[in-house]
Design an enzyme around this catalytic site. Structure first.
Site, PDB file in Angstrom:
ATOM      1  N   TRP A 146       0.734  -0.987   0.193  1.00  0.00           N
ATOM      2  CA  TRP A 146       0.232  -0.066   0.014  1.00  0.00           C
ATOM      3  C   TRP A 146       1.172   1.216   0.084  1.00  0.00           C
ATOM      4  O   TRP A 146       0.489   1.804  -0.449  1.00  0.00           O
ATOM      5  CB  TRP A 146      -1.243   0.571   1.487  1.00  0.00           C
ATOM      6  CG  TRP A 146      -1.408  -1.329   1.541  1.00  0.00           C
ATOM      7  CD1 TRP A 146      -1.944  -2.381   2.488  1.00  0.00           C
ATOM      8  CD2 TRP A 146      -2.425  -1.948   0.182  1.00  0.00           C
ATOM      9  NE1 TRP A 146      -2.379  -2.961   2.092  1.00  0.00           N
ATOM     10  CE2 TRP A 146      -2.960  -3.174   0.574  1.00  0.00           C
ATOM     11  CE3 TRP A 146      -2.663  -1.625  -1.197  1.00  0.00           C
ATOM     12  CZ2 TRP A 146      -3.543  -4.075   0.513  1.00  0.00           C
ATOM     13  CZ3 TRP A 146      -3.645  -2.266  -2.438  1.00  0.00           C
ATOM     14  CH2 TRP A 146      -4.085  -3.638  -1.462  1.00  0.00           C
ATOM     15  N   ASP A 147       2.326   0.819   0.255  1.00  0.00           N
ATOM     16  CA  ASP A 147       2.595   2.309   0.820  1.00  0.00           C
ATOM     17  C   ASP A 147       3.575   2.522  -0.679  1.00  0.00           C
ATOM     18  O   ASP A 147       2.949   3.711  -1.409  1.00  0.00           O
ATOM     19  CB  ASP A 147       4.125   2.072   1.388  1.00  0.00           C
ATOM     20  CG  ASP A 147       4.328   2.517   2.532  1.00  0.00           C
ATOM     21  OD1 ASP A 147       2.978   2.871   3.120  1.00  0.00           O
ATOM     22  OD2 ASP A 147       4.479   1.726   3.814  1.00  0.00           O
ATOM     23  N   LEU A 148       3.964   0.929  -1.247  1.00  0.00           N
ATOM     24  CA  LEU A 148       4.439   1.995  -2.631  1.00  0.00           C
ATOM     25  C   LEU A 148       2.993   2.052  -3.842  1.00  0.00           C
ATOM     26  O   LEU A 148       3.531   3.032  -4.919  1.00  0.00           O
ATOM     27  CB  LEU A 148       5.587   0.352  -2.926  1.00  0.00           C
ATOM     28  CG  LEU A 148       6.110  -0.247  -2.858  1.00  0.00           C
ATOM     29  CD1 LEU A 148       6.357  -1.286  -2.484  1.00  0.00           C
ATOM     30  CD2 LEU A 148       7.407   0.325  -2.893  1.00  0.00           C
TER      31      LEU A 148
END
Length: 409
Positions: free
Chosen positions: A163-165
Protein backbone atom coordinates in the site's frame (compact mmCIF):
# COMPACT_ATOMS: atom_id res chain seq x y z
CA UNK A 1 16.04 9.20 -15.24
CA UNK A 2 14.33 11.03 -18.09
CA UNK A 3 13.85 14.74 -18.77
CA UNK A 4 10.14 14.74 -19.58
CA UNK A 5 9.22 16.93 -16.59
CA UNK A 6 12.14 19.36 -16.92
CA UNK A 7 11.28 22.70 -15.34
CA UNK A 8 8.96 21.29 -12.67
CA UNK A 9 10.11 21.75 -9.09
CA UNK A 10 8.62 19.77 -6.23
CA UNK A 11 9.42 20.53 -2.61
CA UNK A 12 9.22 17.42 -0.45
CA UNK A 13 9.07 17.14 3.34
CA UNK A 14 8.42 13.48 4.02
CA UNK A 15 9.67 10.29 5.63
CA UNK A 16 9.30 6.54 5.13
CA UNK A 17 8.08 5.01 1.85
CA UNK A 18 4.89 6.36 0.31
CA UNK A 19 5.62 10.08 -0.04
CA UNK A 20 9.38 9.79 -0.78
CA UNK A 21 8.66 7.14 -3.44
CA UNK A 22 6.15 9.54 -5.00
CA UNK A 23 8.84 12.21 -5.22
CA UNK A 24 11.29 9.68 -6.62
CA UNK A 25 8.91 8.70 -9.44
CA UNK A 26 8.53 12.34 -10.45
CA UNK A 27 12.25 13.02 -10.20
CA UNK A 28 13.03 10.06 -12.45
CA UNK A 29 10.75 11.61 -15.08
CA UNK A 30 12.70 14.84 -14.95
CA UNK A 31 11.28 16.96 -12.12
CA UNK A 32 13.60 18.68 -9.65
CA UNK A 33 12.84 17.48 -6.13
CA UNK A 34 14.09 19.52 -3.18
CA UNK A 35 13.85 17.76 0.17
CA UNK A 36 13.37 19.76 3.34
CA UNK A 37 15.22 17.69 5.94
CA UNK A 38 15.35 18.22 9.66
CA UNK A 39 18.88 18.93 10.88
CA UNK A 40 20.09 15.56 12.14
CA UNK A 41 17.72 13.69 9.82
CA UNK A 42 14.09 12.65 10.01
CA UNK A 43 12.69 9.48 11.62
CA UNK A 44 13.77 7.30 8.67
CA UNK A 45 17.28 8.69 8.18
CA UNK A 46 18.93 5.77 10.01
CA UNK A 47 16.44 3.08 9.06
CA UNK A 48 17.71 -0.40 8.23
CA UNK A 49 19.31 -1.81 6.13
CA UNK A 50 22.54 0.06 6.93
CA UNK A 51 25.96 0.13 5.27
CA UNK A 52 28.88 2.22 6.46
CA UNK A 53 26.55 3.82 9.00
CA UNK A 54 24.23 5.07 6.23
CA UNK A 55 20.69 3.91 5.53
CA UNK A 56 20.43 2.08 2.20
CA UNK A 57 16.67 2.51 2.60
CA UNK A 58 16.98 6.31 2.77
CA UNK A 59 19.52 6.38 -0.05
CA UNK A 60 17.28 4.31 -2.30
CA UNK A 61 14.19 6.46 -1.84
CA UNK A 62 15.96 9.82 -2.06
CA UNK A 63 18.56 9.34 -4.78
CA UNK A 64 18.87 12.26 -7.15
CA UNK A 65 17.03 14.67 -4.85
CA UNK A 66 18.45 17.86 -3.35
CA UNK A 67 18.57 18.22 0.42
CA UNK A 68 18.27 21.41 2.46
CA UNK A 69 18.61 20.92 6.22
CA UNK A 70 16.50 23.22 8.40
CA UNK A 71 15.70 23.35 12.10
CA UNK A 72 11.96 22.81 11.79
CA UNK A 73 11.51 23.28 15.54
CA UNK A 74 12.53 26.91 15.21
CA UNK A 75 9.87 29.45 14.12
CA UNK A 76 12.32 31.08 11.72
CA UNK A 77 13.16 27.67 10.28
CA UNK A 78 9.48 26.92 9.77
CA UNK A 79 8.97 30.24 8.02
CA UNK A 80 11.95 29.48 5.80
CA UNK A 81 10.44 26.10 4.86
CA UNK A 82 7.10 27.72 4.04
CA UNK A 83 8.82 30.27 1.82
CA UNK A 84 10.58 27.50 -0.11
CA UNK A 85 7.31 25.65 -0.63
CA UNK A 86 5.49 28.75 -1.86
CA UNK A 87 8.34 30.14 -3.98
CA UNK A 88 7.02 31.95 -7.09
CA UNK A 89 7.25 30.87 -10.68
CA UNK A 90 5.50 28.58 -13.16
CA UNK A 91 5.84 24.87 -12.41
CA UNK A 92 6.71 25.83 -8.84
CA UNK A 93 4.52 25.87 -5.75
CA UNK A 94 4.13 22.07 -5.64
CA UNK A 95 4.51 20.45 -2.22
CA UNK A 96 4.66 16.77 -1.30
CA UNK A 97 4.44 15.71 2.32
CA UNK A 98 3.23 13.23 4.91
CA UNK A 99 3.29 15.81 7.72
CA UNK A 100 0.02 16.16 9.67
CA UNK A 101 -2.76 18.10 7.95
CA UNK A 102 -2.87 20.57 10.84
CA UNK A 103 0.16 22.56 11.93
CA UNK A 104 2.75 24.80 10.36
CA UNK A 105 2.58 22.92 7.03
CA UNK A 106 -1.20 22.94 6.78
CA UNK A 107 -2.67 23.72 3.39
CA UNK A 108 -4.46 26.81 4.70
CA UNK A 109 -1.28 28.37 6.09
CA UNK A 110 0.76 27.62 2.99
CA UNK A 111 -2.01 28.76 0.64
CA UNK A 112 -1.89 32.18 2.29
CA UNK A 113 1.60 32.53 0.81
CA UNK A 114 0.68 31.26 -2.67
CA UNK A 115 -2.94 31.01 -3.71
CA UNK A 116 -2.39 28.48 -6.52
CA UNK A 117 -0.33 26.13 -4.35
CA UNK A 118 -0.65 22.38 -4.96
CA UNK A 119 -0.19 20.16 -1.91
CA UNK A 120 -0.14 16.38 -2.06
CA UNK A 121 -0.52 14.97 1.44
CA UNK A 122 -0.14 11.23 1.95
CA UNK A 123 -1.84 10.13 5.18
CA UNK A 124 -2.52 7.03 7.22
CA UNK A 125 -6.30 7.37 7.51
CA UNK A 126 -8.73 9.98 6.13
CA UNK A 127 -9.42 11.38 9.61
CA UNK A 128 -5.72 12.09 10.13
CA UNK A 129 -5.08 9.36 12.67
CA UNK A 130 -1.81 7.49 12.13
CA UNK A 131 -1.50 4.27 10.18
CA UNK A 132 1.28 2.57 8.25
CA UNK A 133 1.20 -0.08 5.54
CA UNK A 134 1.34 -2.96 7.99
CA UNK A 135 -1.46 -1.70 10.25
CA UNK A 136 -3.65 -0.93 7.23
CA UNK A 137 -2.97 -4.39 5.86
CA UNK A 138 -3.87 -6.09 9.14
CA UNK A 139 -7.12 -4.09 9.38
CA UNK A 140 -8.49 -5.18 5.98
CA UNK A 141 -7.95 -8.91 6.27
CA UNK A 142 -4.99 -9.60 3.99
CA UNK A 143 -2.98 -11.49 6.68
CA UNK A 144 -6.00 -13.81 7.13
CA UNK A 145 -5.84 -14.70 3.41
CA UNK A 146 -2.06 -15.20 3.40
CA UNK A 147 -0.21 -18.39 4.27
CA UNK A 148 -0.95 -22.13 4.31
CA UNK A 149 -4.55 -23.29 4.55
CA UNK A 150 -3.59 -25.16 7.73
CA UNK A 151 -2.83 -21.91 9.58
CA UNK A 152 -6.36 -21.53 10.93
CA UNK A 153 -7.09 -18.01 12.19
CA UNK A 154 -3.48 -17.01 12.90
CA UNK A 155 -2.47 -14.03 10.73
CA UNK A 156 0.51 -14.13 8.36
CA UNK A 157 2.10 -10.75 7.62
CA UNK A 158 4.03 -10.24 4.41
CA UNK A 159 7.20 -8.24 3.83
CA UNK A 160 6.22 -6.15 0.81
CA UNK A 161 4.74 -2.73 1.78
CA UNK A 162 2.27 -2.86 -1.09
CA UNK A 163 0.00 0.00 0.00
CA UNK A 164 2.96 2.34 0.59
CA UNK A 165 4.31 1.63 -2.87
CA UNK A 166 0.92 1.89 -4.53
CA UNK A 167 0.11 5.13 -2.69
CA UNK A 168 3.40 6.63 -3.83
CA UNK A 169 2.71 5.79 -7.47
CA UNK A 170 -0.93 6.88 -7.23
CA UNK A 171 0.16 10.10 -5.54
CA UNK A 172 2.49 10.94 -8.43
CA UNK A 173 -0.37 10.41 -10.86
CA UNK A 174 -2.76 12.65 -8.89
CA UNK A 175 -0.15 15.37 -8.47
CA UNK A 176 0.40 15.55 -12.23
CA UNK A 177 -3.37 15.72 -12.72
CA UNK A 178 -3.55 18.64 -10.26
CA UNK A 179 -0.68 20.40 -12.02
CA UNK A 180 -2.47 20.07 -15.36
CA UNK A 181 -5.67 21.42 -13.77
CA UNK A 182 -3.73 24.41 -12.45
CA UNK A 183 -2.28 25.11 -15.90
CA UNK A 184 -5.81 25.09 -17.34
CA UNK A 185 -7.58 27.05 -14.59
CA UNK A 186 -4.96 28.77 -12.44
CA UNK A 187 -6.35 27.00 -9.39
CA UNK A 188 -4.29 25.08 -6.86
CA UNK A 189 -5.61 22.51 -4.41
CA UNK A 190 -4.74 20.03 -1.69
CA UNK A 191 -4.84 16.34 -2.56
CA UNK A 192 -5.10 13.84 0.28
CA UNK A 193 -4.16 10.22 -0.35
CA UNK A 194 -4.83 8.05 2.73
CA UNK A 195 -3.15 4.62 2.72
CA UNK A 196 -6.34 3.03 4.04
CA UNK A 197 -8.37 4.42 1.13
CA UNK A 198 -5.79 3.20 -1.38
CA UNK A 199 -5.94 -0.27 0.16
CA UNK A 200 -9.73 -0.53 0.33
CA UNK A 201 -10.21 0.93 -3.15
CA UNK A 202 -7.72 -1.59 -4.51
CA UNK A 203 -9.62 -4.50 -2.98
CA UNK A 204 -12.79 -3.05 -4.46
CA UNK A 205 -11.24 -2.79 -7.91
CA UNK A 206 -10.26 -6.46 -7.69
CA UNK A 207 -13.80 -7.53 -6.82
CA UNK A 208 -12.90 -8.71 -3.34
CA UNK A 209 -15.20 -6.33 -1.47
CA UNK A 210 -18.12 -7.36 -3.68
CA UNK A 211 -17.17 -11.03 -3.26
CA UNK A 212 -17.32 -10.81 0.54
CA UNK A 213 -20.40 -8.57 0.63
CA UNK A 214 -22.41 -10.78 -1.71
CA UNK A 215 -21.30 -14.14 -0.31
CA UNK A 216 -21.34 -13.14 3.34
CA UNK A 217 -18.05 -15.01 3.81
CA UNK A 218 -14.37 -14.12 3.86
CA UNK A 219 -12.06 -15.61 1.27
CA UNK A 220 -10.17 -18.52 2.85
CA UNK A 221 -6.46 -19.23 2.62
CA UNK A 222 -5.24 -21.23 -0.36
CA UNK A 223 -1.56 -21.41 0.45
CA UNK A 224 0.46 -21.25 -2.78
CA UNK A 225 -2.60 -21.83 -4.96
CA UNK A 226 -3.54 -19.01 -7.33
CA UNK A 227 -7.13 -18.05 -6.51
CA UNK A 228 -9.57 -18.46 -9.40
CA UNK A 229 -7.15 -20.04 -11.88
CA UNK A 230 -4.57 -22.81 -12.18
CA UNK A 231 -1.32 -21.91 -10.49
CA UNK A 232 1.00 -23.18 -7.76
CA UNK A 233 4.54 -24.38 -7.10
CA UNK A 234 5.91 -27.70 -8.36
CA UNK A 235 9.27 -29.50 -8.03
CA UNK A 236 11.27 -30.91 -10.94
CA UNK A 237 13.16 -34.22 -10.97
CA UNK A 238 16.44 -32.47 -10.12
CA UNK A 239 14.90 -30.70 -7.14
CA UNK A 240 14.24 -27.24 -8.63
CA UNK A 241 11.04 -25.52 -7.54
CA UNK A 242 9.11 -23.50 -10.13
CA UNK A 243 5.86 -21.55 -10.18
CA UNK A 244 3.43 -22.58 -12.92
CA UNK A 245 0.51 -20.33 -13.90
CA UNK A 246 -2.14 -21.08 -16.54
CA UNK A 247 -4.60 -18.20 -16.74
CA UNK A 248 -5.20 -18.12 -20.50
CA UNK A 249 -6.26 -20.97 -22.75
CA UNK A 250 -2.90 -20.83 -24.55
CA UNK A 251 -0.97 -21.10 -21.30
CA UNK A 252 -3.03 -24.12 -20.27
CA UNK A 253 -2.82 -25.90 -23.62
CA UNK A 254 0.93 -25.26 -23.80
CA UNK A 255 1.42 -26.73 -20.34
CA UNK A 256 -0.66 -29.82 -21.12
CA UNK A 257 1.20 -30.36 -24.41
CA UNK A 258 4.68 -30.06 -22.86
CA UNK A 259 3.83 -32.38 -19.97
CA UNK A 260 2.17 -34.95 -22.23
CA UNK A 261 -0.89 -35.23 -20.02
CA UNK A 262 -3.55 -34.56 -22.66
CA UNK A 263 -5.17 -37.99 -22.39
CA UNK A 264 -5.32 -37.89 -18.60
CA UNK A 265 -6.74 -34.37 -18.65
CA UNK A 266 -9.32 -35.43 -21.24
CA UNK A 267 -10.49 -38.28 -19.02
CA UNK A 268 -10.74 -35.89 -16.08
CA UNK A 269 -12.81 -33.50 -18.18
CA UNK A 270 -15.19 -36.29 -19.15
CA UNK A 271 -15.57 -37.35 -15.53
CA UNK A 272 -16.19 -33.76 -14.45
CA UNK A 273 -18.42 -32.85 -17.39
CA UNK A 274 -16.39 -29.69 -17.91
CA UNK A 275 -13.80 -28.13 -20.23
CA UNK A 276 -10.63 -27.11 -18.41
CA UNK A 277 -9.24 -25.33 -21.46
CA UNK A 278 -12.03 -22.79 -21.82
CA UNK A 279 -12.46 -21.51 -18.27
CA UNK A 280 -9.72 -20.68 -15.75
CA UNK A 281 -12.29 -20.85 -12.94
CA UNK A 282 -13.10 -24.46 -13.82
CA UNK A 283 -9.40 -25.31 -13.60
CA UNK A 284 -9.35 -23.78 -10.13
CA UNK A 285 -12.45 -25.72 -9.06
CA UNK A 286 -10.86 -28.99 -10.17
CA UNK A 287 -7.35 -28.25 -8.91
CA UNK A 288 -7.35 -31.30 -6.63
CA UNK A 289 -7.71 -33.45 -9.75
CA UNK A 290 -5.29 -31.47 -11.94
CA UNK A 291 -2.52 -30.74 -9.44
CA UNK A 292 -1.44 -34.40 -9.03
CA UNK A 293 -1.33 -34.89 -12.82
CA UNK A 294 0.88 -31.83 -13.30
CA UNK A 295 3.02 -32.57 -10.24
CA UNK A 296 3.78 -36.12 -11.37
CA UNK A 297 4.70 -35.01 -14.90
CA UNK A 298 6.97 -32.22 -13.67
CA UNK A 299 8.61 -34.54 -11.14
CA UNK A 300 9.68 -36.73 -14.07
CA UNK A 301 11.48 -33.93 -15.96
CA UNK A 302 14.71 -32.04 -15.29
CA UNK A 303 14.52 -28.28 -14.85
CA UNK A 304 16.53 -27.13 -17.87
CA UNK A 305 14.84 -29.35 -20.42
CA UNK A 306 11.37 -28.74 -18.98
CA UNK A 307 11.57 -24.96 -18.82
CA UNK A 308 12.97 -24.69 -22.34
CA UNK A 309 9.98 -26.70 -23.59
CA UNK A 310 7.57 -24.53 -21.56
CA UNK A 311 9.02 -21.38 -23.11
CA UNK A 312 8.70 -22.82 -26.61
CA UNK A 313 5.05 -23.72 -26.01
CA UNK A 314 4.06 -20.32 -24.62
CA UNK A 315 3.44 -21.66 -21.12
CA UNK A 316 3.91 -19.34 -18.14
CA UNK A 317 6.36 -20.22 -15.38
CA UNK A 318 8.87 -18.62 -13.06
CA UNK A 319 11.75 -19.85 -10.92
CA UNK A 320 11.99 -19.67 -7.14
CA UNK A 321 15.18 -17.86 -6.18
CA UNK A 322 16.61 -15.80 -3.40
CA UNK A 323 17.38 -12.18 -4.23
CA UNK A 324 21.11 -12.92 -4.23
CA UNK A 325 20.52 -15.73 -6.72
CA UNK A 326 18.42 -13.45 -8.90
CA UNK A 327 21.13 -10.78 -8.88
CA UNK A 328 23.70 -13.37 -9.93
CA UNK A 329 21.61 -15.15 -12.58
CA UNK A 330 19.10 -12.75 -14.11
CA UNK A 331 20.17 -10.17 -16.74
CA UNK A 332 17.05 -8.16 -15.88
CA UNK A 333 18.62 -7.52 -12.46
CA UNK A 334 22.07 -6.43 -13.57
CA UNK A 335 23.97 -3.57 -15.15
CA UNK A 336 23.08 -5.11 -18.52
CA UNK A 337 19.56 -3.77 -17.97
CA UNK A 338 19.37 -0.03 -18.79
CA UNK A 339 17.13 0.49 -15.75
CA UNK A 340 20.18 -0.14 -13.55
CA UNK A 341 23.63 1.39 -13.19
CA UNK A 342 26.33 1.16 -10.55
CA UNK A 343 26.31 4.40 -8.58
CA UNK A 344 28.51 5.44 -5.68
CA UNK A 345 26.39 6.72 -2.78
CA UNK A 346 27.41 8.29 0.54
CA UNK A 347 27.31 4.86 2.21
CA UNK A 348 30.52 3.88 0.40
CA UNK A 349 31.12 1.55 -2.55
CA UNK A 350 29.12 1.79 -5.75
CA UNK A 351 26.16 -0.57 -5.97
CA UNK A 352 23.45 -1.42 -8.48
CA UNK A 353 20.94 1.45 -8.50
CA UNK A 354 17.64 1.61 -10.42
CA UNK A 355 16.44 4.56 -12.43
CA UNK A 356 12.99 4.94 -13.98
CA UNK A 357 11.31 1.61 -14.72
CA UNK A 358 9.46 2.87 -17.81
CA UNK A 359 10.87 2.93 -21.31
CA UNK A 360 9.89 5.99 -23.37
CA UNK A 361 10.51 5.71 -27.09
CA UNK A 362 12.52 8.63 -28.41
CA UNK A 363 13.48 9.85 -24.92
CA UNK A 364 17.02 9.66 -23.64
CA UNK A 365 17.49 7.90 -20.30
CA UNK A 366 20.06 9.41 -17.92
CA UNK A 367 21.88 7.41 -15.29
CA UNK A 368 20.21 7.35 -11.86
CA UNK A 369 21.54 10.00 -9.51
CA UNK A 370 23.22 9.33 -6.20
CA UNK A 371 21.52 10.08 -2.92
CA UNK A 372 22.34 13.45 -1.33
CA UNK A 373 24.25 14.12 1.82
CA UNK A 374 21.96 15.60 4.42
CA UNK A 375 21.96 19.36 3.83
CA UNK A 376 24.23 19.05 0.80
CA UNK A 377 22.24 21.61 -1.22
CA UNK A 378 21.30 24.01 1.57
CA UNK A 379 23.24 27.01 0.31
CA UNK A 380 22.40 26.32 -3.35
CA UNK A 381 18.65 26.16 -2.68
CA UNK A 382 18.62 29.24 -0.45
CA UNK A 383 20.47 31.25 -3.08
CA UNK A 384 18.69 29.99 -6.21
CA UNK A 385 15.15 29.53 -4.91
CA UNK A 386 14.87 32.31 -2.33
CA UNK A 387 17.53 34.64 -3.72
CA UNK A 388 19.35 35.02 -0.40
CA UNK A 389 22.78 36.58 -0.36
CA UNK A 390 25.89 34.88 0.98
CA UNK A 391 25.70 37.12 4.06
CA UNK A 392 22.06 36.17 4.73
CA UNK A 393 22.84 32.48 4.27
CA UNK A 394 25.84 32.77 6.59
CA UNK A 395 23.66 34.37 9.25
CA UNK A 396 21.20 31.45 9.05
CA UNK A 397 24.11 29.04 9.53
CA UNK A 398 25.43 31.03 12.48
CA UNK A 399 22.00 30.90 14.14
CA UNK A 400 21.81 27.15 13.37
CA UNK A 401 18.57 27.69 11.52
CA UNK A 402 20.06 25.75 8.59
CA UNK A 403 22.95 23.35 8.18
CA UNK A 404 25.15 22.13 5.36
CA UNK A 405 26.54 18.69 4.61
CA UNK A 406 29.34 19.11 7.15
CA UNK A 407 27.06 19.69 10.15
CA UNK A 408 23.51 18.60 9.19
CA UNK A 409 23.84 14.97 10.26
Amino acid sequence: MYRLLNGMRIVEAASFIAAPSCGLHLLQLGAEVVRIDQIGGGPDFHRWPLAGGASLYWEGLNKGKKSIAIDLGNPQGRELAASLIAAPGPERGIFLTNFPAAGFLSYERLKAKRDDLIVLRIMGRPDGTPAVDYTVNSAIGIPQMTGPASMGDEPVNHVLPAWDLLAGAYGAFTLLAAERHRRDTGQGQEIRVPLSDVAMASLGHLGQIAETALSGADRPRYGNELFGAFGRDFVTRDGKRIMIVAITQRQWSGLVEVLGIGDAVGRAETAAGASFARDEGVRFEHRETLNPLVAAAIAGRDHGELTAALDAAGACWGPYRTLSQALADDPDLSSKNPVFAKVKHPSGPAYLTPGAAANFSGAERDLPGRSPLLGEHTDEVLAEVLGLSATEIGTLHDKKIVAGADDAA
